[in-house]
Design a protein around this motif. Sequence first.
Motif, PDB file in Angstrom:
ATOM      1  N   LYS A   1       2.964   4.514   0.618  1.00 50.16           N
ATOM      2  CA  LYS A   1       1.356   3.296   0.409  1.00 50.16           C
ATOM      3  C   LYS A   1       0.815   2.218   1.474  1.00 50.16           C
ATOM      4  CE  LYS A   1       2.174   3.070  -4.575  1.00 50.16           C
ATOM      5  NZ  LYS A   1       1.570   2.661  -5.640  1.00 50.16           N
ATOM      6  N   GLU A   2      -0.260   2.193   1.693  1.00 47.42           N
ATOM      7  CA  GLU A   2      -1.236   1.623   2.051  1.00 47.42           C
ATOM      8  C   GLU A   2      -1.391   0.137   1.857  1.00 47.42           C
ATOM      9  OE1 GLU A   2      -4.406   3.304   4.021  1.00 47.42           O
ATOM     10  OE2 GLU A   2      -3.095   4.528   5.280  1.00 47.42           O
ATOM     11  N   VAL A   3      -0.159  -1.486   2.620  1.00 50.18           N
ATOM     12  CA  VAL A   3      -0.572  -2.291   2.407  1.00 50.18           C
ATOM     13  C   VAL A   3      -1.569  -3.424   3.134  1.00 50.18           C
ATOM     14  CG1 VAL A   3       1.119  -2.267   0.824  1.00 50.18           C
ATOM     15  CG2 VAL A   3       1.697  -3.309   2.904  1.00 50.18           C
ATOM     16  N   ARG A   4      -2.023  -4.179   3.259  1.00 52.67           N
ATOM     17  CA  ARG A   4      -2.317  -4.995   4.241  1.00 52.67           C
ATOM     18  C   ARG A   4      -1.324  -6.273   4.371  1.00 52.67           C
ATOM     19  NH1 ARG A   4      -7.099  -4.495   5.254  1.00 52.67           N
ATOM     20  NH2 ARG A   4      -8.838  -3.539   3.563  1.00 52.67           N
ATOM     21  N   SER A   5      -1.711  -6.069   5.677  1.00 54.41           N
ATOM     22  CA  SER A   5      -0.090  -7.248   6.566  1.00 54.41           C
ATOM     23  C   SER A   5      -0.760  -9.257   5.737  1.00 54.41           C
ATOM     24  CB  SER A   5      -0.550  -7.242   7.793  1.00 54.41           C
ATOM     25  OG  SER A   5      -1.492  -7.815   8.065  1.00 54.41           O
TER      26      SER A   5
ATOM     27  N   LYS B   1      -3.325 -11.331   9.482  1.00 55.69           N
ATOM     28  CA  LYS B   1      -3.692 -10.837   8.589  1.00 55.69           C
ATOM     29  C   LYS B   1      -4.062 -10.087   8.300  1.00 55.69           C
ATOM     30  CE  LYS B   1      -2.587 -14.978   5.413  1.00 55.69           C
ATOM     31  NZ  LYS B   1      -2.444 -15.616   4.028  1.00 55.69           N
ATOM     32  N   ASN B   2      -4.452  -9.260   6.980  1.00 53.95           N
ATOM     33  CA  ASN B   2      -5.748  -7.329   6.701  1.00 53.95           C
ATOM     34  C   ASN B   2      -5.164  -6.736   7.172  1.00 53.95           C
ATOM     35  OD1 ASN B   2      -6.592  -8.574   4.353  1.00 53.95           O
ATOM     36  ND2 ASN B   2      -7.594 -10.331   6.250  1.00 53.95           N
ATOM     37  N   GLU B   3      -4.461  -6.150   8.403  1.00 57.40           N
ATOM     38  CA  GLU B   3      -3.535  -5.209   8.735  1.00 57.40           C
ATOM     39  C   GLU B   3      -2.910  -4.380   8.311  1.00 57.40           C
ATOM     40  OE1 GLU B   3      -3.294  -6.462  13.518  1.00 57.40           O
ATOM     41  OE2 GLU B   3      -1.386  -6.415  12.614  1.00 57.40           O
ATOM     42  N   ILE B   4      -3.765  -2.644   8.699  1.00 60.86           N
ATOM     43  CA  ILE B   4      -3.066  -1.657   7.658  1.00 60.86           C
ATOM     44  C   ILE B   4      -1.755  -1.219   8.045  1.00 60.86           C
ATOM     45  CG2 ILE B   4      -3.069   0.706   6.455  1.00 60.86           C
ATOM     46  CD1 ILE B   4      -5.640  -1.693   5.450  1.00 60.86           C
ATOM     47  N   LEU B   5      -0.323  -1.355   7.103  1.00 66.69           N
ATOM     48  CA  LEU B   5       0.320  -0.949   6.957  1.00 66.69           C
ATOM     49  C   LEU B   5       0.994   0.446   6.072  1.00 66.69           C
ATOM     50  CD1 LEU B   5       2.275  -4.384   6.993  1.00 66.69           C
ATOM     51  CD2 LEU B   5       1.944  -2.992   9.205  1.00 66.69           C
TER      52      LEU B   5
END
Length: 189
Positions: free
Chosen positions: A113-117, A100-104
Amino acid sequence: MKRSDINHLIRSAEKCFLSHGWTLPPNPRWDVTDFGLGMHLRYGLVLINLAEESEYCEKLMYALRNMTTPAHTHRKKKEDIICRWGQLDVVLWKDTSLAKNEILSLKINGRHKEVRSGHPIHLQAGERVTLVPGIYHEFFPASDECIIGEVSTANDDLHDNFFINPDIGRFPGVDEDEAPLLKLVSDPV
């Protein structure tokens, strides 16, 4: 998976499509799966192959609330997952660790967009997410029912679906407890 459950899901999908203005083309290719897990209301999906060409594919899919398409990736296929009606949650990861919380970085509705895994991307009707090969993803309705679209490069369900869970099989075995409503992609010829 019991044929009666498959038939019930096909009837539900047809009713949902009809009530929301989705007309299927002549001779669509249907598929219903529980991913071989035997829990179709927890892990399941109805798919209709609308176009299958060597360069591209289009699918229309249907799921009920709590029906999840489990975490998987594709090595070749690039796809847009589109919420056509209802609400859809899509969860993404970089790799099999499902951290969790890796930037994609990816496209949502055509914009980078950048989202968090590991956190759901909530799609309303008409919204889409573009997935490139190697991104792990799972999706599930956030509404009671959902019509989902997929537009992608060429589709190869037998050789280009890589699930996290090794027990998953893309095409389920079928217990013929009643006559089929129609022929599925996975039914014998």
